[in-house]
Design a protein around this motif. Structure first.
Motif, short mmCIF file in Angstrom:
data_model
loop_
_atom_site.label_atom_id
_atom_site.label_comp_id
_atom_site.label_asym_id
_atom_site.label_seq_id
_atom_site.Cartn_x
_atom_site.Cartn_y
_atom_site.Cartn_z
N ARG A 158 -3.24 -68.62 -38.80
CA ARG A 158 -2.29 -67.75 -38.11
C ARG A 158 -1.39 -67.03 -39.11
O ARG A 158 -1.05 -67.58 -40.16
N ARG A 159 -1.02 -65.82 -38.74
CA ARG A 159 -0.13 -65.01 -39.56
C ARG A 159 1.30 -65.25 -39.05
O ARG A 159 1.63 -64.96 -37.91
N TRP A 262 0.36 -66.10 -44.36
CA TRP A 262 -0.71 -66.77 -43.61
C TRP A 262 -0.68 -68.27 -43.83
O TRP A 262 -0.43 -68.75 -44.93
N TYR A 283 3.64 -73.43 -39.60
CA TYR A 283 3.67 -72.13 -38.92
C TYR A 283 4.97 -71.94 -38.15
O TYR A 283 5.62 -70.89 -38.25
N ALA A 301 -2.01 -62.29 -34.22
CA ALA A 301 -1.35 -63.26 -35.08
C ALA A 301 -2.28 -64.35 -35.55
O ALA A 301 -1.91 -65.17 -36.38
N ALA A 302 -3.51 -64.39 -35.02
CA ALA A 302 -4.45 -65.46 -35.38
C ALA A 302 -5.82 -64.87 -35.67
O ALA A 302 -6.12 -63.74 -35.32
N ARG A 303 -6.67 -65.70 -36.32
CA ARG A 303 -8.03 -65.29 -36.64
C ARG A 303 -8.92 -66.52 -36.66
O ARG A 303 -8.46 -67.63 -36.74
#
Length: 303
Positions: A158-159, A262, A283, A301-303
């Protein structure tokens, strides 16, 4: 009693305490028919009548009293064992290997690590500070907490936000070199080749003549310290420079130089209990930190 479900014994004990099927059902939080079925199954397996069915309720037979005596304390032991096992599950243990940068350790990560370790004293934290991504696939690290605008495609996470960058100088330097002087005419502290991938390094290559570079450093923390000592201007991370009373922001942050923050791990590790606990904790703390700005709306916000 081999092969008998402990829940059948719980039903037996509850009927003995309550003196009725309905009272046992209320005590156990089940329905009347469940109590009747389990008690009947227990008596059938043991080939003995445990209760006399009387108009006033259920009364234990001699066999029932003998069984109750044998079961005294067993329920408490089972409940205690369950609580113990649940506690072990909550008390996370093991090693978490984290890769980050000296920039993050100086500006953000230290308090996060200390507070997480206080919550989970069974965890050993191993921190590797490096400006390059270690291989999470080869288990050189379990978690990466890094400033980057291009996280590796094979990692998930997550960013948490973004960090700003601006031009800074020391008060002593500005006393001798007015801020009104064109930027290209100042001396500069620049990143070295090891940081050539950074946006601020690219900006310096485009905007500042090589002859104006007074020093090169392989660390943004080191750059901040040399700018503080008056060697020249520096394109510095605001979270580092703003903490130094001697430094002055020469111009507002440039949004084009923002760096994303990140929290990343390998897909195979994301559901490991200790890894998930740490990444969730880190986070949340980064998102809440005033030095980490929110991303513009509309970006995932996530990947």
């Amino acid at each position: 009693m081999q092969g008998t479900d402990w829940d059948d014994f719980r039903v037996f004990m509850a009927v003995g305490q309550a003196g009725s099927l309905s009272g046992a059902a209320r005590q156990l939080g089940v329905n009347h028919s469940t109590v009747l079925r389990r008690l009947g199954a227990l008596e059938a397996r043991m080939a003995v009548r445990l209760f006399d069915r009387l108009p006033a309720g259920y009364a234990m037979t001699l066999a029932g009293e003998a069984l109750r005596e044998r079961l005294q304390g067993v329920g408490e032991q089972i409940d205690a064992a369950q609580r113990h096992l649940m506690g072990l599950d909550l008390r996370l243990t093991g090693v978490i290997r984290i890769t980050s940068t000296d920039t993050f350790m100086a500006g953000l990560l230290g308090p996060i690590l200390a507070d997480f370790r206080a919550l989970h004293p069974g965890i050993e934290l191993q921190v590797v500070m490096n400006n390059l991504f270690l291989s999470l696939t080869k288990r050189e690290a379990d978690v990466a907490i890094r400033p980057t605008n291009a996280p590796p495609d094979h990692l998930v996470g997550r960013r948490a936000g973004r960090l700003q960058t601006a031009v800074y100088a020391s008060k002593a330097y500005l006393a001798k070199h007015p801020a009104t002087t064109p930027l290209a005419a100042h001396d500069w502290v620049a990143p070295d080749e090891g940081l050539s991938h950074l946006l601020q390094a690219r900006w310096l290559r485009e905007q500042v003549p090589l002859a104006r570079i007074a020093a090169r450093v392989d660390s943004l923390v080191g750059m901040t310290q040399l700018v503080k000592r008056g060697l020249g201007l520096g394109m510095l991370l605001c979270m580092l420079a703003d903490a130094e009373d001697e430094l002055v922001q020469v111009e507002p942050p440039r949004e084009a130089l923002d760096t994303q923050v990140w929290v990343l791990t390998h897909p195979d590790l994301k559901e490991v209990a200790r890894i998930k606990a740490f990444t969730d904790f880190a986070y949340a703390r980064l998102v809440a930190d005033a030095k980490v700005l929110a991303m513009p709306a509309g970006r995932p916000a996530a990947r």
